[in-house]
Design a protein around this motif. Structure first.
Motif, PDB file in Angstrom:
ATOM      1  N   ALA A   1      -5.964   3.207  -2.469  1.00  0.00           N
ATOM      2  CA  ALA A   1      -4.596   3.632  -2.783  1.00  0.00           C
ATOM      3  C   ALA A   1      -4.370   3.762  -4.288  1.00  0.00           C
ATOM      4  O   ALA A   1      -3.358   4.292  -4.711  1.00  0.00           O
ATOM      5  N   GLY A   2      -5.296   3.254  -5.093  1.00  0.00           N
ATOM      6  CA  GLY A   2      -5.208   3.441  -6.532  1.00  0.00           C
ATOM      7  C   GLY A   2      -4.755   2.223  -7.327  1.00  0.00           C
ATOM      8  O   GLY A   2      -4.228   2.364  -8.424  1.00  0.00           O
TER       9      GLY A   2
ATOM     10  N   GLU B   1       2.271   7.972 -11.871  1.00  0.00           N
ATOM     11  CA  GLU B   1       0.895   7.959 -11.367  1.00  0.00           C
ATOM     12  C   GLU B   1      -0.066   7.151 -12.228  1.00  0.00           C
ATOM     13  O   GLU B   1      -1.042   6.607 -11.730  1.00  0.00           O
ATOM     14  N   ALA B   2       0.212   7.026 -13.534  1.00  0.00           N
ATOM     15  CA  ALA B   2      -0.704   6.299 -14.424  1.00  0.00           C
ATOM     16  C   ALA B   2      -0.275   4.850 -14.667  1.00  0.00           C
ATOM     17  O   ALA B   2      -0.934   4.139 -15.421  1.00  0.00           O
ATOM     18  N   LEU B   3       0.793   4.409 -14.038  1.00  0.00           N
ATOM     19  CA  LEU B   3       1.305   3.055 -14.233  1.00  0.00           C
ATOM     20  C   LEU B   3       0.277   2.014 -13.780  1.00  0.00           C
ATOM     21  O   LEU B   3      -0.212   2.080 -12.651  1.00  0.00           O
TER      22      LEU B   3
ATOM     23  N   TYR C   1       0.838  -1.213   0.000  1.00  0.00           N
ATOM     24  CA  TYR C   1       0.000   0.000   0.000  1.00  0.00           C
ATOM     25  C   TYR C   1       0.864   1.252   0.000  1.00  0.00           C
ATOM     26  O   TYR C   1       0.585   2.216  -0.701  1.00  0.00           O
ATOM     27  N   ASP C   2       1.919   1.242   0.848  1.00  0.00           N
ATOM     28  CA  ASP C   2       2.787   2.415   0.948  1.00  0.00           C
ATOM     29  C   ASP C   2       3.516   2.662  -0.371  1.00  0.00           C
ATOM     30  O   ASP C   2       3.663   3.810  -0.810  1.00  0.00           O
ATOM     31  N   ILE C   3       3.962   1.577  -1.007  1.00  0.00           N
ATOM     32  CA  ILE C   3       4.639   1.699  -2.305  1.00  0.00           C
ATOM     33  C   ILE C   3       3.667   2.248  -3.339  1.00  0.00           C
ATOM     34  O   ILE C   3       3.981   3.180  -4.087  1.00  0.00           O
TER      35      ILE C   3
ATOM     36  N   ARG D   1       1.550   6.509  -6.952  1.00  0.00           N
ATOM     37  CA  ARG D   1       0.429   7.342  -7.410  1.00  0.00           C
ATOM     38  C   ARG D   1       0.682   8.825  -7.153  1.00  0.00           C
ATOM     39  O   ARG D   1       0.118   9.670  -7.834  1.00  0.00           O
ATOM     40  N   ALA D   2       1.532   9.155  -6.176  1.00  0.00           N
ATOM     41  CA  ALA D   2       1.807  10.556  -5.844  1.00  0.00           C
ATOM     42  C   ALA D   2       2.858  11.170  -6.778  1.00  0.00           C
ATOM     43  O   ALA D   2       3.032  12.386  -6.796  1.00  0.00           O
TER      44      ALA D   2
END
Length: 122
Positions: free
Chosen positions: A97-98, A75-77, A62-64, A69-70
């Motif tokens: 988290a995206g 961010e679009a990967l 999640y942190d990764i 995403r930030a």
């Protein structure tokens, strides 16, 4: 040129199995087993898809994912998250988290290929 998949997975048997499945299907696969430097690995590898384990030593998937995403460069990967825990709350946290897709271990070879193909148009 083959699409590039970066796999961040700390369990060598799982990493090797995924690498084998995807390489045989024509993907270029690189692996990374560390959590703490995973974001830097993503930035330097510039993959077309990231397969990310949820449970990594020292840091969570999640942190990764949040860090990826930030960053405007990543961010679009597309990100496929793997977890041994398929509970709903893990899925919900990953979606917040995206994450692009979510897959529980164990998975079939066909399921892995289906998810990767769906995330990366070749």
């Amino acid at each position: 040129m083959a699409a590039h998949v970066l796999l961040i997975e700390d369990e060598p048997n799982i990493a090797e199995a995924i690498r084998f499945i995807l390489t045989r299907d024509g993907w270029r696969v690189s692996t990374h087993d560390g959590g703490s430097d995973a974001v830097e690995a993503v930035r330097s590898a510039r993959p077309d898809l990231l397969i990310l384990d949820l449970m990594l030593p020292g840091i969570s998937g999640y942190d990764i994912l949040t860090a990826i995403r930030a960053d405007p460069a990543t961010e679009a990967l597309p990100v496929l998250m793997l977890t041994a825990k398929g509970q709903g709350r893990d899925r919900e946290a990953a979606e917040r988290a995206g994450v692009s897709r979510f897959m529980s271990k164990p998975f079939s070879n066909a399921e892995m290929l289906e998810q990767v193909r769906a995330l990366v148009e070749r």
